[in-house]
Design a protein around this motif. Structure first.
Motif, PDB file in Angstrom:
ATOM      1  N   ARG A  63      22.733  58.192  85.805  1.00 23.92           N
ATOM      2  CA  ARG A  63      23.515  59.289  86.380  1.00 23.92           C
ATOM      3  C   ARG A  63      24.841  59.484  85.668  1.00 23.92           C
ATOM      4  N   GLY A  64      25.021  58.792  84.543  1.00 30.31           N
ATOM      5  CA  GLY A  64      26.297  58.853  83.834  1.00 30.31           C
ATOM      6  C   GLY A  64      27.043  57.536  83.974  1.00 30.31           C
ATOM      7  N   PRO A  65      28.362  57.543  83.796  1.00 30.08           N
ATOM      8  CA  PRO A  65      29.139  56.306  83.895  1.00 30.08           C
ATOM      9  C   PRO A  65      28.981  55.651  85.270  1.00 30.08           C
ATOM     10  N   GLU A  66      28.794  54.337  85.267  1.00 33.72           N
ATOM     11  CA  GLU A  66      28.643  53.580  86.509  1.00 33.72           C
ATOM     12  C   GLU A  66      29.404  52.273  86.402  1.00 33.72           C
ATOM     13  N   TRP A  67      29.777  51.720  87.549  1.00 33.08           N
ATOM     14  CA  TRP A  67      30.353  50.375  87.563  1.00 33.08           C
ATOM     15  C   TRP A  67      29.244  49.365  87.310  1.00 33.08           C
ATOM     16  N   GLN A  68      29.529  48.392  86.482  1.00 36.91           N
ATOM     17  CA  GLN A  68      28.527  47.346  86.249  1.00 36.91           C
ATOM     18  C   GLN A  68      28.287  46.585  87.548  1.00 36.91           C
ATOM     19  N   GLU A  69      27.044  46.357  87.855  1.00 42.18           N
ATOM     20  CA  GLU A  69      26.694  45.693  89.111  1.00 42.18           C
ATOM     21  C   GLU A  69      27.296  44.289  89.175  1.00 42.18           C
ATOM     22  N   ASN A  70      27.603  43.874  90.380  1.00 43.06           N
ATOM     23  CA  ASN A  70      28.081  42.518  90.603  1.00 43.06           C
ATOM     24  C   ASN A  70      26.950  41.544  90.300  1.00 43.06           C
ATOM     25  N   PRO A  71      27.132  40.638  89.341  1.00 44.93           N
ATOM     26  CA  PRO A  71      26.035  39.720  88.995  1.00 44.93           C
ATOM     27  C   PRO A  71      25.702  38.737  90.119  1.00 44.93           C
ATOM     28  N   ARG A  72      26.630  38.588  91.059  1.00 45.73           N
ATOM     29  CA  ARG A  72      26.396  37.682  92.191  1.00 45.73           C
ATOM     30  C   ARG A  72      26.657  38.443  93.496  1.00 45.73           C
ATOM     31  N   PRO A  73      25.765  39.353  93.862  1.00 48.89           N
ATOM     32  CA  PRO A  73      25.966  40.140  95.085  1.00 48.89           C
ATOM     33  C   PRO A  73      25.947  39.252  96.321  1.00 48.89           C
ATOM     34  N   PHE A  74      26.634  39.687  97.355  1.00 45.90           N
ATOM     35  CA  PHE A  74      26.717  38.903  98.588  1.00 45.90           C
ATOM     36  C   PHE A  74      26.935  39.845  99.766  1.00 45.90           C
ATOM     37  N   ARG A 122      44.130  60.827  74.458  1.00 52.87           N
ATOM     38  CA  ARG A 122      42.702  61.072  74.668  1.00 52.87           C
ATOM     39  C   ARG A 122      41.963  59.797  75.070  1.00 52.87           C
ATOM     40  N   SER A 123      42.318  58.686  74.430  1.00 48.39           N
ATOM     41  CA  SER A 123      41.656  57.418  74.728  1.00 48.39           C
ATOM     42  C   SER A 123      41.912  56.983  76.167  1.00 48.39           C
ATOM     43  N   ARG A 124      43.175  57.097  76.604  1.00 48.84           N
ATOM     44  CA  ARG A 124      43.501  56.699  77.974  1.00 48.84           C
ATOM     45  C   ARG A 124      42.872  57.644  78.993  1.00 48.84           C
ATOM     46  N   THR A 125      42.864  58.952  78.691  1.00 48.84           N
ATOM     47  CA  THR A 125      42.237  59.914  79.588  1.00 48.84           C
ATOM     48  C   THR A 125      40.733  59.678  79.652  1.00 48.84           C
ATOM     49  N   ASN A 126      40.155  59.235  78.555  1.00 50.87           N
ATOM     50  CA  ASN A 126      38.733  58.917  78.524  1.00 50.87           C
ATOM     51  C   ASN A 126      38.412  57.797  79.515  1.00 50.87           C
ATOM     52  N   ILE A 127      39.228  56.739  79.508  1.00 48.90           N
ATOM     53  CA  ILE A 127      39.007  55.622  80.436  1.00 48.90           C
ATOM     54  C   ILE A 127      39.216  56.076  81.870  1.00 48.90           C
ATOM     55  N   LEU A 128      40.265  56.864  82.111  1.00 49.73           N
ATOM     56  CA  LEU A 128      40.523  57.370  83.453  1.00 49.73           C
ATOM     57  C   LEU A 128      39.343  58.200  83.956  1.00 49.73           C
ATOM     58  N   SER A 129      38.810  59.048  83.091  1.00 50.79           N
ATOM     59  CA  SER A 129      37.691  59.905  83.487  1.00 50.79           C
ATOM     60  C   SER A 129      36.416  59.098  83.691  1.00 50.79           C
ATOM     61  N   LEU A 130      36.188  58.112  82.828  1.00 45.46           N
ATOM     62  CA  LEU A 130      35.016  57.256  82.999  1.00 45.46           C
ATOM     63  C   LEU A 130      35.069  56.517  84.333  1.00 45.46           C
ATOM     64  N   ALA A 131      36.254  55.990  84.664  1.00 47.22           N
ATOM     65  CA  ALA A 131      36.412  55.275  85.931  1.00 47.22           C
ATOM     66  C   ALA A 131      36.205  56.216  87.111  1.00 47.22           C
ATOM     67  N   THR A 132      36.736  57.429  87.011  1.00 52.23           N
ATOM     68  CA  THR A 132      36.577  58.399  88.087  1.00 52.23           C
ATOM     69  C   THR A 132      35.113  58.750  88.291  1.00 52.23           C
ATOM     70  N   GLN A 133      34.390  59.001  87.195  1.00 52.29           N
ATOM     71  CA  GLN A 133      32.982  59.356  87.316  1.00 52.29           C
ATOM     72  C   GLN A 133      32.142  58.168  87.782  1.00 52.29           C
ATOM     73  N   ALA A 134      32.529  56.968  87.384  1.00 49.60           N
ATOM     74  CA  ALA A 134      31.821  55.781  87.881  1.00 49.60           C
ATOM     75  C   ALA A 134      31.985  55.679  89.398  1.00 49.60           C
ATOM     76  N   GLU A 135      33.186  56.014  89.895  1.00 49.07           N
ATOM     77  CA  GLU A 135      33.407  55.987  91.345  1.00 49.07           C
ATOM     78  C   GLU A 135      32.620  57.090  92.041  1.00 49.07           C
ATOM     79  N   PHE A 136      32.543  58.280  91.423  1.00 51.89           N
ATOM     80  CA  PHE A 136      31.714  59.353  91.976  1.00 51.89           C
ATOM     81  C   PHE A 136      30.274  58.868  92.144  1.00 51.89           C
ATOM     82  N   ASN A 137      29.744  58.274  91.083  1.00 42.74           N
ATOM     83  CA  ASN A 137      28.343  57.851  91.105  1.00 42.74           C
ATOM     84  C   ASN A 137      28.101  56.726  92.102  1.00 42.74           C
TER      85      ASN A 137
END
Length: 491
Positions: free
Chosen positions: A135-146, A434-449
């Protein structure tokens, strides 16, 4: 609380923020100058005056005395009069004042653009990886879910019974060791997470209430909300691994709790600096047009969903009320009418009590029982659905400012691109922006997803619970009416 009179007070500086819990206490903030009037209150508390002229209690360990400097009790420049005020007797630790942060979204707009502009300090922490998903940028899953349960709310006291509060037992699945937490500690954790992660939608806690906080119905409702709140945090790949949350669910020692609490409050990777802790996928680069398109799409969706869950709360609450009052009353009245008719039949001197009278009485009893079933049913279907709706209403309230933070950064990039084209900005500065805005946007879209993933999962589950409870309810009604019907078969 009574305190001895002082003609002079000791000057001190606040080391940490402290938010008052009740009228007997006052709030102080890091580096604020305060006057300590009485350091013999006991139980780790002192009495003093803050820089706003408010007098009350605050923790002794939260301030540092300025040598032997003293402040006159009245008329000293920069200090309010320390004339004695009325004692405060309302010591209720389960009520928190309005000084808590309004929401993570408030921090998002205030910190997103400063980061994009390079105002964050060079502070690094543990990296939260962003990956490219379907679905696009995502947060990496927690390797040890609980998971973490929230159980056994119990009323407790401190200060020899002067303070009362409800404590909840939390047990994380990876330790199986329980900790006891009060609502004010949940409130502290929410505030810390909001400050640290402006780009994340930290769920809102169940609403505070000034009266009736120890009534059974309110305690049950609050616990349901805290269960959903905690579950959402444990399912979030970033929030679940944060130091503050891990400390909250694992610390069992009071001294260690205070040390960890202060450490979290001194965390430097907050606000603009938190973006330094996000690691983008290798070689990732977002197109600004696509970023804006996705943001507009999510904004439209979030607005519609917010309107819908708000309406769900209105309609569902009214239906739950009718279950407990109108439906219960009407079925009970119908049962009484049937019982009255049965009694009338028994007055027939020629026949006396017979099977028909008994059947009518049984019908009346059945409808009285149905009234009680209607009154209780909302707890099994409507209340869980309303709780989830309230959770998502709080989550959605954070997104307008999160979206605004990204929009402001994108607008700045476009303005800078124009400035660069006109030779008013160096290419290196534009590239960094641009680089910093890229990270900000990636984080925002990861949160959306992540939000979309949790929304689909949670509403699928809650609708299954709702419909199953409705089916079970109507089956129980049918069985009860069939029992009443069977009484007429042999008449």
């Amino acid at each position: 609380m009574k305190s001895s009179a002082h003609t002079a007070s000791r000057a001190a500086k606040a080391l940490y923020d402290f938010h008052s819990e009740n009228p007997a206490e006052i709030s102080i903030y890091e580096n604020e100058r305060v006057a300590v009037l009485n350091d013999a209150v006991g139980d780790g508390w002192v009495e003093g005056i803050n820089s706003r002229g408010e007098r009350g209690l605050f923790p002794a360990t939260y301030v540092e005395f300025s040598g032997h400097e003293s402040v006159a009790s009245a008329g000293t420049p920069g200090w309010p009069s320390t004339e004695r005020v009325d004692d405060q007797e309302d010591w209720d630790a389960d009520w928190d004042d309005s000084s808590s942060t309004a929401g993570s979204s408030v921090c998002a707009a205030a910190n997103g653009l400063p980061y994009a502009l390079g105002d964050g300090a060079s502070v690094l922490g543990d990296k939260n990886q962003i990956v490219e998903g379907v679905r696009g940028p995502e947060w990496q899953e927690n390797p040890r879910p609980f998971t973490c349960s929230v159980e056994e709310p119990t009323k407790q006291t401190k200060f020899k019974g002067m303070k009362s509060f409800i404590a909840y037992r939390l047990t994380p699945s990876f330790t199986h060791v329980s900790v006891s937490r009060r609502y004010k500690q949940f409130d502290w954790l929410q505030t810390r997470l909001q400050h640290k992660f402006p780009v994340l939608s930290v769920p809102q806690l169940p609403e505070k209430q000034a009266t009736g906080r120890f009534e059974d119905e309110f305690v049950r409702k609050r616990r349901r909300g805290l269960v959903l709140w905690t579950c959402y945090l444990t399912a979030h790949p970033v929030l679940s691994r944060s130091d503050a949350f891990q400390h909250f669910i694992t610390c069992t020692d009071e001294r260690a709790w205070k040390l960890g609490k202060r450490r979290a409050e001194r965390d430097q990777t907050v606000g603009p600096n938190v973006y330094l802790c996000f690691a983008p996928p290798p070689g990732s680069h977002l197109d600004l047009d696509d970023v804006e398109l996705r943001a507009d799409s999510f904004r439209t969706f979030a607005k519609k969903m917010d309107e819908s869950v708000t309406l769900l709360g209105t309609v569902g609450s009214e239906l739950a009320r009718r279950h407990a009052s109108d439906y219960r009353r009407d079925f009970t009245r119908l049962g009484s009418v049937c019982e009255s008719l049965s009694q009338a039949f028994e007055l027939d001197e020629r026949r006396g009590p017979d099977a028909l009278s008994r059947a009518m009485a049984g019908t009346g009893a059945a409808y009285v029982a149905l009234g009680e079933m209607w009154a209780q049913q909302a707890q099994h279907d409507m209340h869980p659905l309303l709780d989830v709706g309230a959770l998502y209403q709080g989550l959605l309230s954070n997104f307008p400012e999160i979206l605004q933070a990204q929009k402001s950064a994108v607008v700045k990039v476009r303005e800078s691109q124009k400035a660069s084209d006109e030779g008013k900005m160096e290419l290196a500065q534009l590239a960094a922006l641009r680089s910093r805005t890229n990270i900000l946007s990636l984080a925002t879209q990861a949160e959306f997803n992540h939000f979309q993933h949790m929304r689909a999962q949670d509403f699928r589950q809650i609708m299954q619970v709702f419909l199953q409870a409705q089916i079970a309810f109507h089956q129980a009604i049918t069985r009860r009416l069939q029992e009443a019907l069977s009484m007429y078969e042999d008449i």
